[in-house]
Design a protein around this motif. Structure first.
Motif, PDB file in Angstrom:
ATOM      1  N   LYS A  43     -31.756  25.337  -3.827  1.00 15.90           N
ATOM      2  CA  LYS A  43     -32.996  25.953  -3.352  1.00 15.90           C
ATOM      3  C   LYS A  43     -33.299  25.609  -1.896  1.00 15.90           C
ATOM      4  O   LYS A  43     -33.721  26.457  -1.122  1.00 15.90           O
ATOM      5  CB  LYS A  43     -34.177  25.514  -4.250  1.00 15.90           C
ATOM      6  N   ASN A  44     -33.077  24.351  -1.559  1.00 13.01           N
ATOM      7  CA  ASN A  44     -33.529  23.884  -0.241  1.00 13.01           C
ATOM      8  C   ASN A  44     -32.466  23.928   0.846  1.00 13.01           C
ATOM      9  O   ASN A  44     -32.764  23.731   2.016  1.00 13.01           O
ATOM     10  CB  ASN A  44     -34.051  22.443  -0.350  1.00 13.01           C
ATOM     11  N   PHE A  45     -31.224  24.101   0.442  1.00 11.25           N
ATOM     12  CA  PHE A  45     -30.144  23.978   1.415  1.00 11.25           C
ATOM     13  C   PHE A  45     -29.254  25.224   1.412  1.00 11.25           C
ATOM     14  O   PHE A  45     -29.114  25.918   2.412  1.00 11.25           O
ATOM     15  CB  PHE A  45     -29.321  22.718   1.082  1.00 11.25           C
ATOM     16  N   VAL A  46     -28.709  25.526   0.235  1.00 14.49           N
ATOM     17  CA  VAL A  46     -27.755  26.640   0.156  1.00 14.49           C
ATOM     18  C   VAL A  46     -28.434  27.984   0.402  1.00 14.49           C
ATOM     19  O   VAL A  46     -27.970  28.776   1.233  1.00 14.49           O
ATOM     20  CB  VAL A  46     -27.042  26.635  -1.216  1.00 14.49           C
ATOM     21  N   GLN A  47     -29.540  28.205  -0.284  1.00 11.66           N
ATOM     22  CA  GLN A  47     -30.179  29.509  -0.167  1.00 11.66           C
ATOM     23  C   GLN A  47     -30.689  29.810   1.240  1.00 11.66           C
ATOM     24  O   GLN A  47     -30.466  30.895   1.763  1.00 11.66           O
ATOM     25  CB  GLN A  47     -31.282  29.671  -1.214  1.00 11.66           C
ATOM     26  N   PRO A  48     -31.327  28.849   1.891  1.00 15.05           N
ATOM     27  CA  PRO A  48     -31.739  29.134   3.279  1.00 15.05           C
ATOM     28  C   PRO A  48     -30.548  29.476   4.180  1.00 15.05           C
ATOM     29  O   PRO A  48     -30.629  30.385   5.000  1.00 15.05           O
ATOM     30  CB  PRO A  48     -32.420  27.837   3.720  1.00 15.05           C
ATOM     31  N   ILE A  49     -29.459  28.744   4.007  1.00 16.15           N
ATOM     32  CA  ILE A  49     -28.293  29.029   4.855  1.00 16.15           C
ATOM     33  C   ILE A  49     -27.755  30.421   4.539  1.00 16.15           C
ATOM     34  O   ILE A  49     -27.471  31.222   5.434  1.00 16.15           O
ATOM     35  CB  ILE A  49     -27.201  27.947   4.686  1.00 16.15           C
ATOM     36  N   ASN A  50     -27.633  30.728   3.248  1.00 17.64           N
ATOM     37  CA  ASN A  50     -27.133  32.057   2.871  1.00 17.64           C
ATOM     38  C   ASN A  50     -28.069  33.169   3.334  1.00 17.64           C
ATOM     39  O   ASN A  50     -27.643  34.302   3.545  1.00 17.64           O
ATOM     40  CB  ASN A  50     -26.920  32.140   1.354  1.00 17.64           C
ATOM     41  N   ALA A  51     -29.349  32.835   3.480  1.00 20.29           N
ATOM     42  CA  ALA A  51     -30.315  33.826   3.960  1.00 20.29           C
ATOM     43  C   ALA A  51     -30.401  33.810   5.482  1.00 20.29           C
ATOM     44  O   ALA A  51     -31.366  34.308   6.061  1.00 20.29           O
ATOM     45  CB  ALA A  51     -31.688  33.537   3.342  1.00 20.29           C
ATOM     46  N   GLN A  52     -29.402  33.221   6.130  1.00 20.40           N
ATOM     47  CA  GLN A  52     -29.336  33.158   7.598  1.00 20.40           C
ATOM     48  C   GLN A  52     -30.492  32.365   8.195  1.00 20.40           C
ATOM     49  O   GLN A  52     -30.902  32.614   9.331  1.00 20.40           O
ATOM     50  CB  GLN A  52     -29.341  34.587   8.205  1.00 20.40           C
TER      51      GLN A  52
END
Lengths: 629, 629
Positions: B91-100
């Motif tokens: 939630k805090n790391f992977v998703q933000p990165i994947n969402a640019q």
């Protein structure tokens, strides 16, 4: 020499220094030197320690020599050792650099060499005179086999054929005998040593097969009169290598001028004779990419060049690249030449109907023989001559490319550290390319020049840096790996074991219209030969006899004829000699001292591996390649 | 799909864009698009041009969809696609990165990952749902062979064994059938597809050997109800891989959890099934050094990790190095682990007489089995448990090294660009070392990830970058080269051709106490398979049947028993299929278009070379290795 250390003078000189200089009490110096000897040579055995201790003791026997008073007024002057008429390049460039005065050279001294290219053949002017003993020719015993010349690492002993005119002007001490063989009736034979270029290894005398030796090692001083003979021959006698074509056999090849001479290689070097023969056969149309290592140091330590030119002004073009990309460097040269020659081909074809009849004929001849080295050497001369009378614009274009008319003999040289290890990725890439390059790997089984580090060519049980307790795994089989391409010519050779096999392999490799790889067993000072560096050829022979090294050739052309491409050239080894072979080299015996238990095990593994490898070669040699339609 | 372009939607979308946007007159756009199609696809044949032209035409048939007015007020929010309870890291790391939004992450987000290590198994949270069609299990037709799971490139289809308890809580749509075989009486069998992870390639359905297919491709929408089943199984059903030991055979292996799943590889990727099986058998004690290339991209594009953990929290440790030194990178890992394990050995031996009886027993057990992977997995647990009650200081020291108690399965992964070319020098150095590492080369015969450049694995006649007019020289035989060491296990495999042979080779390679090299034929999107990426397994089969690729294993252990180490696993090819095989891939047919005359010649050379290679393997397979005493 009396102590048994041969030409190793460092210990005796060190002791003499302490005796004279008295920088510390001499007794104390002796004590410390002997301690250091045990530490340094302990592993090499008691014999070596004893000899060095004796050297320390003998160093005390210094004799005072009074220096004439007038010496204090001598003017410093560079003297070219007995060479008359040295070219300006030697006088103004080479000698200052060799005298450590290179920093004083003005920029203008480099004029004409802006691209880094240096003139060839400068070692001939060094005349270092470093040998203690040099061979003396015993004319009456000589059977004219030329083997002494074939094996000489420094091209310091050569057979010459003198015609009447050449004989007429010769110094009185220059004796000759009737030349053997048909076609040589009008020529007198002589073996001539350049005593100041000889390093005194003695391989020539050792290899001499005459019933009573035709070469005897004598003190350099006693042989100094030979200098006059050498100088006369060097200036006045031609190399007669066409009466028997030089590529006919080992003997005939030695009447050709070595275009690699007087290098700085160790006395008895096992590598240089391989190179020398290549230059004798192909040097006049040869390019060399040389990997860094011993061969690059003795090949060309600027400003010295041991590669030289023949009477026609042609000789190898040589350059050195790094360990990691030398094969690629050579491939680049080959591709460059290929492009130039393709351009010549295109130009000739395009203009074939427009040029005059004579030009057309010579163009057609060239086109037909484009890939034949020896023939294009001849045809090139005809092309150049004919184009002088050609008015078509193509004449100018082709003359601009005249250096590419002859097919080059492209060579890539290096040691095992380069070929098996650091440069292997590139070597593999180059042989995979299928391009017509020739690769010579001088296999000393260790990184020799960098100080004796273990390579993938180092066999199991040998001591080397990074393998201080003996290499633990078997030697890589570079040759066999290359055969898997099926279009790479491969030969594994040992000149000392079979001179004719190397000769044959070399000719086949050069003629093969694709990549060729010759892996040459090269006895080396780093091996610590118990018999000394005067027996490097003998060592190469023992290596094969004992089963330590095997000779083979893999010629892809055989397969087209339904024949097995793999030929095993060495016969069933005498395995009883295997352990004796190992015990004859310090790289192995040192292990016995340091790790006796491991040594027994590793030496057995070494023999097992040699047998395993021989079995595998034998199986390959027995395969049936008959073409079944 | 109707046009025949499968899931390639770009052309139709482009046409639709021009139709709607009207940035230029649509007629003009169509004209230019069709011109570009001829230019781009002309070489690939008229069929491809025609299909793309049709896609342009069909793009005009746009339908206006009205967007509900309230959409304009939607709040931007990252939604994890249907995954409940995602960990904080996701939630805090992977998703933000994947969402640019990676640039917005505070430094504190990296806490606990300062050394660059990232948690494993993140792809399970992507649920990309990119498939058009996904397989639907036809329970009644299923023969429970598990082949669909074996070949799935994305681990999106798996067999499960459910016990009574697991069945009890299952959703009503989760149907099962009686499991075949002894020992499975109490378990129900089910094939479950993770429809949102499936890429829709269809290899599973294609490979299904059931009389009537047990898998049928259906639209993703129709299969969405399967999501609930997958979620239930993922959270509640265990992998039962010990009833039949997972290393028993292909079928049994598929009851083990793949520790490599849902990667970003192309649909139908020919490489990933090879990796997946390795993780199923050895993933719980596995380390991977991965060369840059496709396998490093789908293996770990930060922050994504397709390598995951089993229920015991163990999974592969994975890291990526460059093309030119990945083999060395892996060797370094192996040497590091070896040192740690040698240290454990020394500590145990030194303390053996001082520890308590229970500890002594478990130490002795470990020492005896130190090099046995599976056994040390078990014994390690006992060591850790026993040391909890050990007062000797060694307990603390060994517990500090507990991650090294189990023997690692060391793997080095890469493609042919790495293994045959740029990384080959290192690969050779590593296999020469004799160390116990396993190397998997996924051979697509071209640099796939960098855009299709020719490598030394590219066969004669194939078109690639730097070989635009067809590769002119035959493929390098990496496997055969490695066999020359005599102590390297080598296998050449093609999963599609022989699933069991790969399975066997993999087990042998991992068990071999030295270097192992598996070269795996990997059909690739860069080949331009005429049958599409849903037939990659089939293509691997045709490659072997037609003689394009050969299967062999070289096991040095055989030689100790007087047996031939070389086994040719593929039978005499049906050479009549060879040309058809070439004509089935655009990398070859493109040559026909561009250089028809050359193509005929090169395709013949390709077949000749395949025959030459097969003959050479046959000869090797027939050698006699009997030990003669």
């Amino acid at each position: 020499v009396e102590i048994g250390l041969g030409s190793r003078t460092n210990t005796i000189m060190q002791s003499a220094f302490f005796k004279i200089a008295q920088v510390i009490p001499y007794d104390k110096a002796v004590e410390q030197m002997k301690k250091a000897i045990v530490k340094t040579f302990g592993r090499k055995g008691e014999g070596v320690v004893k000899m060095n201790n004796e050297a320390v003791d003998q160093g005390a026997a210094v004799i005072k020599v009074d220096v004439p008073a007038e010496w204090s007024k001598l003017e410093g002057k560079v003297v070219i050792n007995g060479v008359k008429n040295a070219p300006d390049f030697i006088k103004n460039f080479v000698q200052p650099i060799n005298a450590q005065k290179g920093d004083d050279l003005p920029v203008s001294a480099f004029k004409g060499m802006e691209d880094g290219t240096l003139p060839a053949g400068t070692t001939a002017y060094e005349k270092r005179g470093i040998a203690v003993d040099v061979p003396e020719w015993q004319m009456d015993n000589c059977i004219q086999c030329n083997q002494c010349s074939y094996v000489c690492p420094h091209a310091a002993i050569r057979p010459f054929l003198l015609d009447e005119k050449e004989l007429a002007g010769a110094p009185s001490g220059l004796l000759t005998k009737k030349t053997n063989g048909k076609g040589f009736e009008d020529l007198q034979y002589r073996i001539q040593v350049s005593v100041l270029d000889c390093t005194g290894c003695g391989n020539c005398a050792d290899i001499c097969p005459a019933k009573t030796k035709a070469l005897v090692m004598k003190s350099l001083e006693s042989q100094m009169p030979q200098k006059e003979n050498w100088d006369y021959i060097a200036s006045n006698v031609t190399y007669k290598d066409t009466i028997s074509p030089k590529d006919m056999n080992v003997k005939a090849s030695q009447f050709a001028k070595p275009l690699f001479e007087f290098s700085g290689a160790c006395a008895g070097c096992g590598e240089t004779p391989y190179i020398k023969l290549i230059t004798q056969l192909f040097g006049d149309r040869m390019m060399i990419a040389n990997a860094t290592g011993c061969s690059s140091i003795y090949g060309g330590s600027a400003p010295a060049s041991s590669y030289c030119k023949g009477d026609d002004g042609r000789g190898p073009a040589w350059a050195n690249s790094l360990f990691e990309d030398n094969a690629e460097y050579g491939l680049g040269m080959a591709l460059g030449v290929e492009k130039m020659r393709d351009r010549i081909e295109r130009k000739m074809k395009e203009s074939l109907t427009e040029v005059n009849a004579e030009t057309k004929a010579v163009f057609e001849l060239w086109l037909e023989n484009k890939l034949n080295g020896a023939k294009t050497m001849e045809i090139s001369k005809a092309v150049v001559k004919t184009l002088a009378n050609e008015t078509h614009a193509v004449a100018k274009e082709i003359l601009a490319l005249k250096n590419y008319l002859a097919k080059k003999s492209m060579w890539i040289f290096g040691g095992d550290g380069w070929a098996y290890d650091i440069g292997y990725g590139g070597l593999d890439h180059v042989i995979a390319s299928g391009k017509d390059v020739n690769i010579l790997v001088m296999d000393t089984e260790v990184y020799s020049n960098t100080g004796g580090q273990s390579s993938k060519a180092t066999p199991i049980g040998a001591i080397a840096k990074f393998a201080a307790s003996g290499k633990r795994i078997r030697k890589k089989d570079l040759g066999l790996m290359a055969t898997t391409y099926g279009y790479v010519y491969v030969a594994q050779v040992s000149m000392g074991a079979n001179q004719a096999q190397y000769f044959k392999a070399l000719k086949e490799a050069e003629a093969y219209p694709g990549p060729s790889l010759i892996i040459a067993y090269s006895p080396c000072i780093s091996h610590g030969l118990k018999n000394g560096m005067g027996k490097t050829q003998e060592e190469g022979k023992l290596a094969v006899e004992s089963g330590y090294w095997h000779l083979f050739r893999y010629n892809p052309l055989n397969e087209d004829e339904g024949k097995n491409p793999f030929t095993l050239d060495s016969k069933e080894p005498d395995w009883s000699k295997f352990q004796a072979f190992l015990h004859n080299e310090v790289r192995y015996t040192a292990l016995l001292k340091a790790f006796p238990a491991d040594a027994a095990e590793l030496f057995k593994a070494s023999e097992d591996n040699a047998k395993w490898r021989y079995s595998s070669y034998k199986r390959l040699a027995e395969l049936d390649y008959k073409i079944i339609e």
